[in-house]
Design a protein around this motif. Structure first.
Motif, PDB file in Angstrom:
ATOM      1  N   MET A  20       7.285  16.434-101.158  1.00  0.00           N
ATOM      2  CA  MET A  20       7.991  15.262-100.703  1.00  0.00           C
ATOM      3  C   MET A  20       7.095  14.510 -99.714  1.00  0.00           C
ATOM      4  SD  MET A  20      11.624  15.000 -98.651  1.00  0.00           S
ATOM      5  CE  MET A  20      12.610  15.280-100.101  1.00  0.00           C
ATOM      6  N   LYS A  21       7.099  13.206 -99.823  1.00  0.00           N
ATOM      7  CA  LYS A  21       6.311  12.387 -98.911  1.00  0.00           C
ATOM      8  C   LYS A  21       7.101  12.130 -97.620  1.00  0.00           C
ATOM      9  CE  LYS A  21       3.265  10.217-102.122  1.00  0.00           C
ATOM     10  NZ  LYS A  21       1.945  10.605-101.766  1.00  0.00           N
ATOM     11  N   ILE A  22       6.360  11.931 -96.547  1.00  0.00           N
ATOM     12  CA  ILE A  22       6.992  11.656 -95.262  1.00  0.00           C
ATOM     13  C   ILE A  22       7.870  10.408 -95.368  1.00  0.00           C
ATOM     14  CG2 ILE A  22       6.507  10.994 -92.869  1.00  0.00           C
ATOM     15  CD1 ILE A  22       4.058  12.899 -93.011  1.00  0.00           C
ATOM     16  N   ASN A  23       7.454   9.408 -96.147  1.00  0.00           N
ATOM     17  CA  ASN A  23       8.281   8.210 -96.359  1.00  0.00           C
ATOM     18  C   ASN A  23       9.668   8.554 -96.877  1.00  0.00           C
ATOM     19  OD1 ASN A  23       6.917   5.891 -95.557  1.00  0.00           O
ATOM     20  ND2 ASN A  23       5.645   5.881 -97.390  1.00  0.00           N
ATOM     21  N   GLU A  24       9.760   9.550 -97.737  1.00  0.00           N
ATOM     22  CA  GLU A  24      11.054   9.960 -98.283  1.00  0.00           C
ATOM     23  C   GLU A  24      11.929  10.572 -97.202  1.00  0.00           C
ATOM     24  OE1 GLU A  24      10.676  11.513-102.597  1.00  0.00           O
ATOM     25  OE2 GLU A  24       8.737  11.928-101.618  1.00  0.00           O
ATOM     26  N   VAL A  25      11.320  11.330 -96.306  1.00  0.00           N
ATOM     27  CA  VAL A  25      12.063  11.899 -95.179  1.00  0.00           C
ATOM     28  C   VAL A  25      12.577  10.766 -94.296  1.00  0.00           C
ATOM     29  CG1 VAL A  25      11.933  13.391 -93.146  1.00  0.00           C
ATOM     30  CG2 VAL A  25      10.703  14.021 -95.230  1.00  0.00           C
ATOM     31  N   ILE A  26      11.731   9.787 -94.030  1.00  0.00           N
ATOM     32  CA  ILE A  26      12.118   8.641 -93.206  1.00  0.00           C
ATOM     33  C   ILE A  26      13.292   7.899 -93.840  1.00  0.00           C
ATOM     34  CG2 ILE A  26      11.360   6.390 -92.334  1.00  0.00           C
ATOM     35  CD1 ILE A  26       8.489   7.653 -92.208  1.00  0.00           C
ATOM     36  N   GLN A  27      13.233   7.663 -95.135  1.00  0.00           N
ATOM     37  CA  GLN A  27      14.320   6.960 -95.828  1.00  0.00           C
ATOM     38  C   GLN A  27      15.630   7.731 -95.701  1.00  0.00           C
ATOM     39  OE1 GLN A  27      12.882   6.406 -99.820  1.00  0.00           O
ATOM     40  NE2 GLN A  27      11.409   4.838 -99.213  1.00  0.00           N
ATOM     41  N   TYR A  28      15.566   9.045 -95.845  1.00  0.00           N
ATOM     42  CA  TYR A  28      16.768   9.876 -95.711  1.00  0.00           C
ATOM     43  C   TYR A  28      17.314   9.795 -94.283  1.00  0.00           C
ATOM     44  CZ  TYR A  28      19.834  13.863 -95.301  1.00  0.00           C
ATOM     45  OH  TYR A  28      20.920  14.658 -95.045  1.00  0.00           O
ATOM     46  N   LEU A  29      16.440   9.933 -93.291  1.00  0.00           N
ATOM     47  CA  LEU A  29      16.885   9.882 -91.900  1.00  0.00           C
ATOM     48  C   LEU A  29      17.498   8.529 -91.561  1.00  0.00           C
ATOM     49  CD1 LEU A  29      13.975  11.803 -90.128  1.00  0.00           C
ATOM     50  CD2 LEU A  29      16.308  12.629 -90.575  1.00  0.00           C
ATOM     51  N   ASP A  30      16.972   7.451 -92.139  1.00  0.00           N
ATOM     52  CA  ASP A  30      17.539   6.118 -91.910  1.00  0.00           C
ATOM     53  C   ASP A  30      18.936   5.976 -92.509  1.00  0.00           C
ATOM     54  OD1 ASP A  30      15.381   5.246 -90.420  1.00  0.00           O
ATOM     55  OD2 ASP A  30      14.475   4.090 -92.062  1.00  0.00           O
ATOM     56  N   ILE A  31      19.221   6.721 -93.565  1.00  0.00           N
ATOM     57  CA  ILE A  31      20.562   6.710 -94.152  1.00  0.00           C
ATOM     58  C   ILE A  31      21.540   7.475 -93.257  1.00  0.00           C
ATOM     59  CG2 ILE A  31      21.971   7.581 -96.071  1.00  0.00           C
ATOM     60  CD1 ILE A  31      19.488   7.018 -97.884  1.00  0.00           C
ATOM     61  N   VAL A  32      21.102   8.614 -92.758  1.00  0.00           N
ATOM     62  CA  VAL A  32      21.971   9.473 -91.948  1.00  0.00           C
ATOM     63  C   VAL A  32      22.122   8.938 -90.523  1.00  0.00           C
ATOM     64  CG1 VAL A  32      22.247  11.806 -91.026  1.00  0.00           C
ATOM     65  CG2 VAL A  32      21.393  11.487 -93.346  1.00  0.00           C
ATOM     66  N   PHE A  33      21.022   8.491 -89.943  1.00  0.00           N
ATOM     67  CA  PHE A  33      20.999   8.006 -88.554  1.00  0.00           C
ATOM     68  C   PHE A  33      20.629   6.523 -88.578  1.00  0.00           C
ATOM     69  CE2 PHE A  33      19.661  12.478 -88.568  1.00  0.00           C
ATOM     70  CZ  PHE A  33      20.717  13.029 -87.866  1.00  0.00           C
ATOM     71  N   HIS A  34      21.603   5.690 -88.637  1.00  0.00           N
ATOM     72  CA  HIS A  34      21.449   4.251 -88.841  1.00  0.00           C
ATOM     73  C   HIS A  34      20.578   3.601 -87.761  1.00  0.00           C
ATOM     74  CE1 HIS A  34      24.610   4.426 -91.897  1.00  0.00           C
ATOM     75  NE2 HIS A  34      25.185   5.286 -91.090  1.00  0.00           N
ATOM     76  N   PRO A  35      19.421   3.046 -88.136  1.00  0.00           N
ATOM     77  CA  PRO A  35      18.511   2.423 -87.153  1.00  0.00           C
ATOM     78  C   PRO A  35      19.127   1.245 -86.403  1.00  0.00           C
ATOM     79  CG  PRO A  35      17.470   2.568 -89.322  1.00  0.00           C
ATOM     80  CD  PRO A  35      18.882   3.004 -89.477  1.00  0.00           C
ATOM     81  N   GLU A  36      20.123   0.597 -86.995  1.00  0.00           N
ATOM     82  CA  GLU A  36      20.721  -0.559 -86.326  1.00  0.00           C
ATOM     83  C   GLU A  36      21.506  -0.179 -85.069  1.00  0.00           C
ATOM     84  OE1 GLU A  36      23.529   0.444 -89.816  1.00  0.00           O
ATOM     85  OE2 GLU A  36      21.384   0.309 -89.538  1.00  0.00           O
ATOM     86  N   PHE A  37      21.772   1.110 -84.878  1.00  0.00           N
ATOM     87  CA  PHE A  37      22.494   1.560 -83.695  1.00  0.00           C
ATOM     88  C   PHE A  37      21.579   1.963 -82.543  1.00  0.00           C
ATOM     89  CE2 PHE A  37      25.782   2.757 -87.012  1.00  0.00           C
ATOM     90  CZ  PHE A  37      26.553   1.642 -86.768  1.00  0.00           C
ATOM     91  N   GLN A  38      20.281   1.850 -82.730  1.00  0.00           N
ATOM     92  CA  GLN A  38      19.358   2.221 -81.649  1.00  0.00           C
ATOM     93  C   GLN A  38      19.450   1.197 -80.519  1.00  0.00           C
ATOM     94  OE1 GLN A  38      15.613   2.110 -83.706  1.00  0.00           O
ATOM     95  NE2 GLN A  38      15.052   0.163 -82.824  1.00  0.00           N
ATOM     96  N   GLU A  39      19.090   1.643 -79.322  1.00  0.00           N
ATOM     97  CA  GLU A  39      19.054   0.747 -78.172  1.00  0.00           C
ATOM     98  C   GLU A  39      17.875  -0.207 -78.300  1.00  0.00           C
ATOM     99  OE1 GLU A  39      21.318   0.535 -75.854  1.00  0.00           O
ATOM    100  OE2 GLU A  39      22.477   2.278 -76.477  1.00  0.00           O
ATOM    101  N   GLU A  40      17.967  -1.370 -77.664  1.00  0.00           N
ATOM    102  CA  GLU A  40      16.899  -2.358 -77.736  1.00  0.00           C
ATOM    103  C   GLU A  40      15.569  -1.809 -77.227  1.00  0.00           C
ATOM    104  OE1 GLU A  40      17.694  -6.151 -75.996  1.00  0.00           O
ATOM    105  OE2 GLU A  40      19.629  -6.322 -76.994  1.00  0.00           O
ATOM    106  N   TYR A  41      15.636  -0.953 -76.216  1.00  0.00           N
ATOM    107  CA  TYR A  41      14.412  -0.424 -75.600  1.00  0.00           C
ATOM    108  C   TYR A  41      13.811   0.737 -76.381  1.00  0.00           C
ATOM    109  CZ  TYR A  41      17.833   2.889 -73.738  1.00  0.00           C
ATOM    110  OH  TYR A  41      18.839   3.806 -73.626  1.00  0.00           O
ATOM    111  N   ASP A  42      14.529   1.270 -77.337  1.00  0.00           N
ATOM    112  CA  ASP A  42      14.017   2.403 -78.116  1.00  0.00           C
ATOM    113  C   ASP A  42      12.954   1.945 -79.103  1.00  0.00           C
ATOM    114  OD1 ASP A  42      15.394   4.513 -77.030  1.00  0.00           O
ATOM    115  OD2 ASP A  42      17.019   4.450 -78.495  1.00  0.00           O
ATOM    116  N   ASN A  43      11.904   2.704 -79.169  1.00  0.00           N
ATOM    117  CA  ASN A  43      10.848   2.468 -80.145  1.00  0.00           C
ATOM    118  C   ASN A  43      11.024   3.512 -81.249  1.00  0.00           C
ATOM    119  OD1 ASN A  43       8.598   1.441 -81.348  1.00  0.00           O
ATOM    120  ND2 ASN A  43       7.153   2.504 -80.051  1.00  0.00           N
ATOM    121  N   SER A  44      12.108   3.393 -81.980  1.00  0.00           N
ATOM    122  CA  SER A  44      12.464   4.394 -82.982  1.00  0.00           C
ATOM    123  C   SER A  44      11.746   4.140 -84.294  1.00  0.00           C
ATOM    124  CB  SER A  44      13.974   4.377 -83.215  1.00  0.00           C
ATOM    125  OG  SER A  44      14.642   4.686 -82.021  1.00  0.00           O
ATOM    126  N   GLY A  45      11.741   5.168 -85.111  1.00  0.00           N
ATOM    127  CA  GLY A  45      11.114   5.079 -86.420  1.00  0.00           C
ATOM    128  C   GLY A  45       9.817   5.862 -86.459  1.00  0.00           C
TER     129      GLY A  45
END
Length: 70
Positions: free
Chosen positions: A1-26
């Motif tokens: 599995m590629k790391i990109n696939e892990v990232i896509q899965y994590l974005d589904i489970v942990f919605h990036p739109e809920f991060q704080e403005e100051y967070d450098n998430s991803g």
């Protein structure tokens, strides 16, 4: 599995739109097109965690807190 696939899965489970403005998430460091072999998961990134990942031959670290704040 590629790391990109892990990232896509994590974005589904942990919605990036809920991060704080100051967070450098991803995906922050490395090549997301690489295959991942072993992952380590932690609350925050420390030098000890990095050393443990090296010792365990992990090539993916997933943390709750981003290692670099914007």
């Amino acid at each position: 599995m590629k790391i990109n696939e892990v990232i896509q899965y994590l974005d589904i489970v942990f919605h990036p739109e809920f991060q704080e403005e100051y967070d450098n998430s991803g995906f922050l460091v490395g090549d997301a097109d690489n295959e991942y072999t072993v992952a380590i998961i932690a609350i925050g990134l420390t030098f000890d965690l990095i050393q443990e990942a090296i010792d365990q031959q992990c090539n993916l670290i997933v943390t709750h807190h981003p290692c670099i704040f914007g």
